[in-house]
Write a protein that holds these residues in place. Sequence first.
Motif, PDB file in Angstrom:
ATOM      1  N   ASN A 176       5.704 -13.876  17.976  1.00 40.93           N
ATOM      2  CA  ASN A 176       5.414 -14.960  18.922  1.00 40.93           C
ATOM      3  C   ASN A 176       6.688 -15.653  19.410  1.00 40.93           C
ATOM      4  OD1 ASN A 176       2.665 -14.424  18.547  1.00 40.93           O
ATOM      5  ND2 ASN A 176       2.506 -15.883  16.865  1.00 40.93           N
ATOM      6  N   VAL A 177       7.623 -14.840  19.827  1.00 42.27           N
ATOM      7  CA  VAL A 177       8.898 -15.330  20.344  1.00 42.27           C
ATOM      8  C   VAL A 177       8.920 -15.174  21.864  1.00 42.27           C
ATOM      9  CG1 VAL A 177      11.379 -14.855  20.445  1.00 42.27           C
ATOM     10  CG2 VAL A 177      10.209 -14.938  18.235  1.00 42.27           C
ATOM     11  N   THR A 178       9.465 -16.180  22.546  1.00 42.99           N
ATOM     12  CA  THR A 178       9.607 -16.146  24.002  1.00 42.99           C
ATOM     13  C   THR A 178      11.081 -16.122  24.378  1.00 42.99           C
ATOM     14  OG1 THR A 178       7.549 -17.352  24.397  1.00 42.99           O
ATOM     15  CG2 THR A 178       9.185 -17.404  26.153  1.00 42.99           C
ATOM     16  N   ALA A 179      11.453 -15.163  25.248  1.00 37.06           N
ATOM     17  CA  ALA A 179      12.821 -15.094  25.772  1.00 37.06           C
ATOM     18  C   ALA A 179      12.733 -15.105  27.291  1.00 37.06           C
ATOM     19  CB  ALA A 179      13.524 -13.839  25.277  1.00 37.06           C
ATOM     20  N   GLU A 180      13.264 -16.147  27.905  1.00 34.42           N
ATOM     21  CA  GLU A 180      13.174 -16.324  29.352  1.00 34.42           C
ATOM     22  C   GLU A 180      14.549 -16.640  29.948  1.00 34.42           C
ATOM     23  OE1 GLU A 180      10.424 -19.455  30.171  1.00 34.42           O
ATOM     24  OE2 GLU A 180       8.663 -18.193  29.867  1.00 34.42           O
ATOM     25  N   ASP A 181      14.835 -16.020  31.092  1.00 34.84           N
ATOM     26  CA  ASP A 181      16.006 -16.370  31.896  1.00 34.84           C
ATOM     27  C   ASP A 181      17.320 -16.169  31.151  1.00 34.84           C
ATOM     28  OD1 ASP A 181      14.456 -17.213  34.168  1.00 34.84           O
ATOM     29  OD2 ASP A 181      13.937 -19.004  33.025  1.00 34.84           O
ATOM     30  N   ASN A 182      17.351 -15.197  30.240  1.00 36.47           N
ATOM     31  CA  ASN A 182      18.593 -14.835  29.572  1.00 36.47           C
ATOM     32  C   ASN A 182      19.260 -13.688  30.329  1.00 36.47           C
ATOM     33  OD1 ASN A 182      18.146 -16.520  27.020  1.00 36.47           O
ATOM     34  ND2 ASN A 182      16.283 -15.280  27.106  1.00 36.47           N
ATOM     35  N   SER A 183      20.567 -13.485  30.115  1.00 37.03           N
ATOM     36  CA  SER A 183      21.266 -12.443  30.861  1.00 37.03           C
ATOM     37  C   SER A 183      22.387 -11.816  30.051  1.00 37.03           C
ATOM     38  CB  SER A 183      21.843 -13.019  32.162  1.00 37.03           C
ATOM     39  OG  SER A 183      22.832 -14.003  31.882  1.00 37.03           O
ATOM     40  N   ALA A 184      22.633 -10.524  30.353  1.00 39.02           N
ATOM     41  CA  ALA A 184      23.739  -9.771  29.755  1.00 39.02           C
ATOM     42  C   ALA A 184      23.853  -8.457  30.513  1.00 39.02           C
ATOM     43  CB  ALA A 184      23.498  -9.507  28.277  1.00 39.02           C
ATOM     44  N   PRO A 185      24.998  -7.807  30.522  1.00 36.01           N
ATOM     45  CA  PRO A 185      25.070  -6.469  31.101  1.00 36.01           C
ATOM     46  C   PRO A 185      24.123  -5.480  30.419  1.00 36.01           C
ATOM     47  CG  PRO A 185      27.258  -7.393  30.898  1.00 36.01           C
ATOM     48  CD  PRO A 185      26.330  -8.330  30.185  1.00 36.01           C
ATOM     49  N   ASP A 186      24.050  -5.519  29.100  1.00 41.42           N
ATOM     50  CA  ASP A 186      23.134  -4.674  28.329  1.00 41.42           C
ATOM     51  C   ASP A 186      22.150  -5.553  27.561  1.00 41.42           C
ATOM     52  OD1 ASP A 186      24.529  -2.481  29.155  1.00 41.42           O
ATOM     53  OD2 ASP A 186      25.412  -1.997  27.208  1.00 41.42           O
ATOM     54  N   GLY A 187      20.842  -5.353  27.808  1.00 45.09           N
ATOM     55  CA  GLY A 187      19.836  -6.078  27.030  1.00 45.09           C
ATOM     56  C   GLY A 187      19.788  -7.548  27.360  1.00 45.09           C
TER      57      GLY A 187
ATOM     58  N   ALA B  30      22.295  -7.392   8.424  1.00 51.40           N
ATOM     59  CA  ALA B  30      21.600  -8.527   7.809  1.00 51.40           C
ATOM     60  C   ALA B  30      20.128  -8.467   8.205  1.00 51.40           C
ATOM     61  CB  ALA B  30      22.237  -9.842   8.254  1.00 51.40           C
ATOM     62  N   SER B  31      19.340  -9.461   7.800  1.00 57.88           N
ATOM     63  CA  SER B  31      17.906  -9.471   8.055  1.00 57.88           C
ATOM     64  C   SER B  31      17.486 -10.763   8.733  1.00 57.88           C
ATOM     65  CB  SER B  31      17.122  -9.316   6.740  1.00 57.88           C
ATOM     66  OG  SER B  31      17.441  -8.101   6.096  1.00 57.88           O
ATOM     67  N   LEU B  32      16.545 -10.631   9.687  1.00 52.49           N
ATOM     68  CA  LEU B  32      16.022 -11.793  10.401  1.00 52.49           C
ATOM     69  C   LEU B  32      14.514 -11.703  10.516  1.00 52.49           C
ATOM     70  CD1 LEU B  32      16.290 -14.324  12.299  1.00 52.49           C
ATOM     71  CD2 LEU B  32      16.425 -12.678  14.193  1.00 52.49           C
ATOM     72  N   ALA B  33      13.834 -12.829  10.241  1.00 53.40           N
ATOM     73  CA  ALA B  33      12.422 -13.003  10.563  1.00 53.40           C
ATOM     74  C   ALA B  33      12.322 -14.280  11.380  1.00 53.40           C
ATOM     75  CB  ALA B  33      11.579 -13.100   9.295  1.00 53.40           C
ATOM     76  N   ALA B  34      11.972 -14.140  12.665  1.00 57.51           N
ATOM     77  CA  ALA B  34      11.877 -15.295  13.563  1.00 57.51           C
ATOM     78  C   ALA B  34      10.455 -15.408  14.087  1.00 57.51           C
ATOM     79  CB  ALA B  34      12.852 -15.168  14.727  1.00 57.51           C
ATOM     80  N   GLU B  35       9.943 -16.635  14.103  1.00 59.36           N
ATOM     81  CA  GLU B  35       8.572 -16.858  14.551  1.00 59.36           C
ATOM     82  C   GLU B  35       8.490 -18.142  15.371  1.00 59.36           C
ATOM     83  OE1 GLU B  35       4.003 -17.140  12.752  1.00 59.36           O
ATOM     84  OE2 GLU B  35       5.704 -16.819  11.416  1.00 59.36           O
ATOM     85  N   ALA B  36       7.714 -18.065  16.459  1.00 56.37           N
ATOM     86  CA  ALA B  36       7.450 -19.226  17.317  1.00 56.37           C
ATOM     87  C   ALA B  36       8.737 -19.883  17.802  1.00 56.37           C
ATOM     88  CB  ALA B  36       6.577 -20.243  16.579  1.00 56.37           C
ATOM     89  N   CYS B  37       9.680 -19.060  18.239  1.00 54.52           N
ATOM     90  CA  CYS B  37      10.957 -19.557  18.759  1.00 54.52           C
ATOM     91  C   CYS B  37      11.041 -19.310  20.267  1.00 54.52           C
ATOM     92  CB  CYS B  37      12.123 -18.866  18.063  1.00 54.52           C
ATOM     93  SG  CYS B  37      12.252 -19.224  16.295  1.00 54.52           S
ATOM     94  N   GLU B  38      11.915 -20.086  20.924  1.00 50.25           N
ATOM     95  CA  GLU B  38      12.147 -19.922  22.353  1.00 50.25           C
ATOM     96  C   GLU B  38      13.635 -19.753  22.618  1.00 50.25           C
ATOM     97  OE1 GLU B  38      10.462 -23.208  24.449  1.00 50.25           O
ATOM     98  OE2 GLU B  38       8.407 -22.485  24.200  1.00 50.25           O
ATOM     99  N   LEU B  39      13.966 -18.730  23.426  1.00 49.53           N
ATOM    100  CA  LEU B  39      15.348 -18.479  23.836  1.00 49.53           C
ATOM    101  C   LEU B  39      15.376 -18.553  25.355  1.00 49.53           C
ATOM    102  CD1 LEU B  39      14.814 -16.918  21.044  1.00 49.53           C
ATOM    103  CD2 LEU B  39      16.869 -15.642  21.620  1.00 49.53           C
ATOM    104  N   ILE B  40      16.056 -19.556  25.881  1.00 48.34           N
ATOM    105  CA  ILE B  40      15.979 -19.834  27.304  1.00 48.34           C
ATOM    106  C   ILE B  40      17.383 -20.022  27.886  1.00 48.34           C
ATOM    107  CG2 ILE B  40      15.095 -21.408  29.063  1.00 48.34           C
ATOM    108  CD1 ILE B  40      12.848 -22.130  27.104  1.00 48.34           C
ATOM    109  N   GLY B  41      17.695 -19.240  28.925  1.00 48.09           N
ATOM    110  CA  GLY B  41      18.926 -19.457  29.679  1.00 48.09           C
ATOM    111  C   GLY B  41      20.199 -19.213  28.913  1.00 48.09           C
ATOM    112  N   ASN B  42      20.190 -18.283  27.949  1.00 54.12           N
ATOM    113  CA  ASN B  42      21.406 -17.916  27.234  1.00 54.12           C
ATOM    114  C   ASN B  42      22.095 -16.752  27.960  1.00 54.12           C
ATOM    115  OD1 ASN B  42      20.905 -19.622  24.666  1.00 54.12           O
ATOM    116  ND2 ASN B  42      19.003 -18.465  24.915  1.00 54.12           N
TER     117      ASN B  42
END
Length: 335
Positions: free
Chosen positions: A229-240, A196-208
């Motif tokens: 202009n996307v921010t990803a902070e404090d997320n976790s996974a074994p890969d990526g 599928a296709s995604l265009a994301a702008e000015a989003c925040e991903l925190i603690g996922n």
Amino acid sequence: LMSNVTFVGNTAAAPASRGYTPASSAVKGEGGATYLSSSGTVRVEASTFASNGAKSGGALAAIASTTLELRGTDVRNNSAAVNGGGVMVVLAVLTSENDVFANNSAAAGGAAFFLSSEATLENATADGNAALSSGGALEVSNSQLVLGRSRFTANRVPTGLGGALTLRSQATGSVTGTEFVGNSAANGAALAVQDASLAAEACELIGNAASESGGGFFGRGSLSFTLTNVTAEDNSAPDGGGAYLKESTPVLKGLTMRRNRAAVGAGLLLSGCTSAIIHTSTFEANNASESELVETTDSTAAGTVEGGGVFCEDSNLVLLNITLRANEAHSKAAM
């Protein structure tokens, strides 16, 4: 028009098959409280759908050229055995403004499920929704999604894809100004994009948090994948920890990837990407550590701990104006 209407505890149950196709939507088990099937427009405002149930479309089902408009409506604690714990939209159109989707559940699309449809959601709140296989809050398949100024919190797919949002099967998604906080899944704790296709702008991903890959984003076989202009902070996974992108062609601009954690690719993991472009972005204080290791068949995480900022495998990567600062790993701390 439905205004200030409350639907509580209604059920559309599907009986055992007797070798024929029922004509009635209620008999099919669609739309626990409301079923819409026409070429007209139905507007629902300042209303409540609570604790309704169905095979699909626990609260509402909109089918076949219907346009459903939700305004200031509360959709919560509804459930579906198959698709769309709150809302199911098939071959139809949904527009949503200032609506709340909370604690709904289904096999796919805990809050809402879209198939071959168009959906526009503005200032939506999705909290505590759950799915068994995909799309803890929203499942978007072969559909067009426009999502703006919304907030997704604590949605989950414990063993599946897309804790908050899944785009799949030729779907297109435009996501702006939206927060994803504390969502969880096996893959793509916040957002998952598959074929599928995604265009994301000015989003925040925190603690996922993802139990396998993509603490923030998961993309595989993506037709188009653009982050601005996307921010990803404090997320976790074994890969990526921040993002896991495989067999895709991402264009990433203005990223801030900070304090994400993984065994491999704490900030970003790229695998099998024929073209990947990252520019004007910062990777800071991401940590590849043994604490995120799990048993996996993925070749990128076969007991290794590396790639604090960026891990790149079998990919063509172009970096322009990138800052990698204070990232940590046993090997390849920056990338």
